[in-house]
Design a protein around this motif. Sequence first.
Motif, PDB file in Angstrom:
ATOM      1  N   LYS A 244      -6.271   1.406  39.380  1.00 36.57           N
ATOM      2  CA  LYS A 244      -6.111   0.078  38.781  1.00 36.57           C
ATOM      3  C   LYS A 244      -7.190  -0.876  39.287  1.00 36.57           C
ATOM      4  O   LYS A 244      -7.192  -2.054  38.962  1.00 36.57           O
ATOM      5  CB  LYS A 244      -4.721  -0.471  39.085  1.00 36.57           C
ATOM      6  N   THR A 245      -8.096  -0.326  40.087  1.00 30.15           N
ATOM      7  CA  THR A 245      -9.218  -1.103  40.606  1.00 30.15           C
ATOM      8  C   THR A 245     -10.127  -1.562  39.474  1.00 30.15           C
ATOM      9  O   THR A 245     -10.345  -0.826  38.499  1.00 30.15           O
ATOM     10  CB  THR A 245     -10.026  -0.225  41.588  1.00 30.15           C
ATOM     11  N   ILE A 246     -10.672  -2.757  39.613  1.00 26.86           N
ATOM     12  CA  ILE A 246     -11.607  -3.279  38.609  1.00 26.86           C
ATOM     13  C   ILE A 246     -12.772  -2.306  38.445  1.00 26.86           C
ATOM     14  O   ILE A 246     -13.339  -1.832  39.421  1.00 26.86           O
ATOM     15  CB  ILE A 246     -12.135  -4.660  39.027  1.00 26.86           C
ATOM     16  N   GLY A 247     -13.130  -2.042  37.232  1.00 22.15           N
ATOM     17  CA  GLY A 247     -14.188  -1.088  36.930  1.00 22.15           C
ATOM     18  C   GLY A 247     -13.606   0.234  36.479  1.00 22.15           C
ATOM     19  O   GLY A 247     -14.095   0.850  35.520  1.00 22.15           O
ATOM     20  N   TYR A 248     -12.539   0.667  37.142  1.00 18.93           N
ATOM     21  CA  TYR A 248     -11.884   1.923  36.772  1.00 18.93           C
ATOM     22  C   TYR A 248     -10.846   1.696  35.677  1.00 18.93           C
ATOM     23  O   TYR A 248     -10.789   2.449  34.702  1.00 18.93           O
ATOM     24  CB  TYR A 248     -11.260   2.577  38.007  1.00 18.93           C
ATOM     25  N   ARG A 249     -10.023   0.652  35.821  1.00 13.02           N
ATOM     26  CA  ARG A 249      -8.976   0.445  34.814  1.00 13.02           C
ATOM     27  C   ARG A 249      -9.578   0.104  33.456  1.00 13.02           C
ATOM     28  O   ARG A 249      -9.086   0.578  32.422  1.00 13.02           O
ATOM     29  CB  ARG A 249      -8.005  -0.634  35.268  1.00 13.02           C
ATOM     30  N   GLU A 250     -10.658  -0.680  33.410  1.00 14.86           N
ATOM     31  CA  GLU A 250     -11.289  -1.007  32.134  1.00 14.86           C
ATOM     32  C   GLU A 250     -11.978   0.224  31.534  1.00 14.86           C
ATOM     33  O   GLU A 250     -11.952   0.425  30.312  1.00 14.86           O
ATOM     34  CB  GLU A 250     -12.302  -2.142  32.321  1.00 14.86           C
ATOM     35  N   SER A 251     -12.593   1.036  32.401  1.00 13.31           N
ATOM     36  CA  SER A 251     -13.244   2.264  31.922  1.00 13.31           C
ATOM     37  C   SER A 251     -12.218   3.232  31.352  1.00 13.31           C
ATOM     38  O   SER A 251     -12.458   3.882  30.321  1.00 13.31           O
ATOM     39  CB  SER A 251     -14.016   2.928  33.069  1.00 13.31           C
ATOM     40  N   ILE A 252     -11.067   3.324  32.011  1.00 17.53           N
ATOM     41  CA  ILE A 252     -10.003   4.200  31.509  1.00 17.53           C
ATOM     42  C   ILE A 252      -9.518   3.715  30.146  1.00 17.53           C
ATOM     43  O   ILE A 252      -9.316   4.505  29.224  1.00 17.53           O
ATOM     44  CB  ILE A 252      -8.843   4.264  32.522  1.00 17.53           C
ATOM     45  N   ALA A 253      -9.355   2.403  30.024  1.00 14.76           N
ATOM     46  CA  ALA A 253      -8.909   1.840  28.738  1.00 14.76           C
ATOM     47  C   ALA A 253      -9.908   2.180  27.630  1.00 14.76           C
ATOM     48  O   ALA A 253      -9.510   2.518  26.501  1.00 14.76           O
ATOM     49  CB  ALA A 253      -8.740   0.331  28.869  1.00 14.76           C
ATOM     50  N   TYR A 254     -11.204   2.119  27.945  1.00 19.03           N
ATOM     51  CA  TYR A 254     -12.229   2.456  26.948  1.00 19.03           C
ATOM     52  C   TYR A 254     -12.174   3.940  26.601  1.00 19.03           C
ATOM     53  O   TYR A 254     -12.184   4.319  25.407  1.00 19.03           O
ATOM     54  CB  TYR A 254     -13.611   2.096  27.469  1.00 19.03           C
ATOM     55  N   GLY A 257      -9.615   4.932  24.271  1.00 16.49           N
ATOM     56  CA  GLY A 257      -9.725   4.365  22.936  1.00 16.49           C
ATOM     57  C   GLY A 257      -8.991   3.060  22.733  1.00 16.49           C
ATOM     58  O   GLY A 257      -8.789   2.622  21.588  1.00 16.49           O
ATOM     59  N   LYS A 258      -8.621   2.391  23.822  1.00 12.37           N
ATOM     60  CA  LYS A 258      -7.848   1.154  23.704  1.00 12.37           C
ATOM     61  C   LYS A 258      -8.731  -0.076  23.515  1.00 12.37           C
ATOM     62  O   LYS A 258      -8.270  -1.081  22.966  1.00 12.37           O
ATOM     63  CB  LYS A 258      -6.964   0.983  24.940  1.00 12.37           C
ATOM     64  N   ILE A 259      -9.971  -0.021  23.996  1.00 12.04           N
ATOM     65  CA  ILE A 259     -10.895  -1.146  23.853  1.00 12.04           C
ATOM     66  C   ILE A 259     -12.284  -0.595  23.521  1.00 12.04           C
ATOM     67  O   ILE A 259     -12.569   0.590  23.731  1.00 12.04           O
ATOM     68  CB  ILE A 259     -10.971  -2.017  25.138  1.00 12.04           C
ATOM     69  N   SER A 260     -13.151  -1.474  23.036  1.00 13.29           N
ATOM     70  CA  SER A 260     -14.516  -1.071  22.716  1.00 13.29           C
ATOM     71  C   SER A 260     -15.373  -1.057  23.985  1.00 13.29           C
ATOM     72  O   SER A 260     -14.980  -1.595  25.026  1.00 13.29           O
ATOM     73  CB  SER A 260     -15.130  -2.033  21.707  1.00 13.29           C
ATOM     74  N   CYS A 261     -16.575  -0.492  23.865  1.00 11.39           N
ATOM     75  CA  CYS A 261     -17.497  -0.445  24.998  1.00 11.39           C
ATOM     76  C   CYS A 261     -17.915  -1.861  25.397  1.00 11.39           C
ATOM     77  O   CYS A 261     -17.944  -2.199  26.583  1.00 11.39           O
ATOM     78  CB  CYS A 261     -18.722   0.389  24.655  1.00 11.39           C
ATOM     79  N   ASP A 262     -18.228  -2.692  24.409  1.00 19.72           N
ATOM     80  CA  ASP A 262     -18.630  -4.066  24.709  1.00 19.72           C
ATOM     81  C   ASP A 262     -17.513  -4.828  25.404  1.00 19.72           C
ATOM     82  O   ASP A 262     -17.758  -5.613  26.327  1.00 19.72           O
ATOM     83  CB  ASP A 262     -19.041  -4.794  23.424  1.00 19.72           C
ATOM     84  N   GLU A 263     -16.279  -4.614  24.944  1.00 20.52           N
ATOM     85  CA  GLU A 263     -15.139  -5.290  25.564  1.00 20.52           C
ATOM     86  C   GLU A 263     -14.927  -4.790  26.996  1.00 20.52           C
ATOM     87  O   GLU A 263     -14.600  -5.566  27.899  1.00 20.52           O
ATOM     88  CB  GLU A 263     -13.875  -5.059  24.732  1.00 20.52           C
ATOM     89  N   MET A 264     -15.120  -3.495  27.215  1.00 17.62           N
ATOM     90  CA  MET A 264     -15.007  -2.940  28.556  1.00 17.62           C
ATOM     91  C   MET A 264     -15.978  -3.627  29.513  1.00 17.62           C
ATOM     92  O   MET A 264     -15.602  -4.055  30.619  1.00 17.62           O
ATOM     93  CB  MET A 264     -15.291  -1.436  28.529  1.00 17.62           C
ATOM     94  N   ILE A 265     -17.238  -3.737  29.094  1.00 16.73           N
ATOM     95  CA  ILE A 265     -18.255  -4.358  29.945  1.00 16.73           C
ATOM     96  C   ILE A 265     -17.910  -5.818  30.210  1.00 16.73           C
ATOM     97  O   ILE A 265     -17.999  -6.294  31.348  1.00 16.73           O
ATOM     98  CB  ILE A 265     -19.644  -4.235  29.288  1.00 16.73           C
ATOM     99  N   ARG A 266     -17.485  -6.530  29.168  1.00 14.35           N
ATOM    100  CA  ARG A 266     -17.123  -7.938  29.336  1.00 14.35           C
ATOM    101  C   ARG A 266     -15.976  -8.096  30.326  1.00 14.35           C
ATOM    102  O   ARG A 266     -16.002  -8.977  31.200  1.00 14.35           O
ATOM    103  CB  ARG A 266     -16.717  -8.539  27.980  1.00 14.35           C
TER     104      ARG A 266
END
Length: 306
Positions: A244-254, A257-266
């Motif tokens: 759930k660490t920042i960087g990992y949780r957003e990457s997992i979501a991407y 298929g839950k978020i786009s690549c641009d949204e992940m980076i943002r």
Amino acid sequence: MLPSDISIKGPFPAITGPTASGKTAFSLELADRLNAEIISADSRQIYRELTIGTAKPSKKELDRVLHHFIDELSLAEPFSAGTFAEQANERISDIISRGRIPIVVGGSSLYLHALLKGLSPIPPSDADMRQHLEKRLMVEGAQTLFAELERVDPISASTLDPTKSSRLVRALEVLHTTGKPLSSYHRRQKPPPFSFRLAILNVDRETLYKRIDERVDRMLEDGLLREVQRILDTGVNADLNALKTIGYRESIAYLQGKISCDEMIRLIKRNTRRYAKRQLTWLRRYKRAHWIHVPWTEVLDPRTWE
């Protein structure tokens, strides 16, 4: 032998600061000067699987100075601030016995606080109660549980960030399993066996946010998504607290298929900036800490960190 102005009880240097403030570079320079070993107070760098997303020191940097609590556990092995403090104090005793100086380095506030300020006799976790509270968290939301904590243990609630769900669940878990608020255990805190001089690396906000954005871009270029995919391919539970660490949780979501690549980076950049802001808020509680402006031009004498 230790320098004549440092006893076997300290004070020893401790270095912290917000993420991307340059703690690794500063600590390496100081370690070279003091013939020291580094105690890493980072709750995620201890895991072997988490490298790019935790900004772990490079192999060259690890070879340059002996580090403790880097790459020592797998994701399946639990670790806590209390366990860290106990083991870190043992390592510090060993480092001193070999005539070297320990330097504590890291930005994990609970790990740092447990080591610098001592441990509270908090009871061990209750798996059934924790599972029950985590289900409530999913159904009712963090704000509902935080409001409950404010009613039953306002002292603990006042020290928490409502978005830090793991700490919120832990505070309620202690209350429901022991009948006593978490704050009552903190009042019985044991004094630490060693003393430290704390330095906080300080970066102006505009520069810090730029460094954070650049670090995120660099992590992605270095293969953060490949690292996360390898972890998921092992079948590990994506809901593990460490992931759930920042960087990992957003990457997992991407990757799910839950978020786009641009949204992940943002989101990684935004959440990292918010985390840095929370770190600075926490660190201001250390009234006697020595603030060092970044970029630093020299490694200052820890004896001046008063």
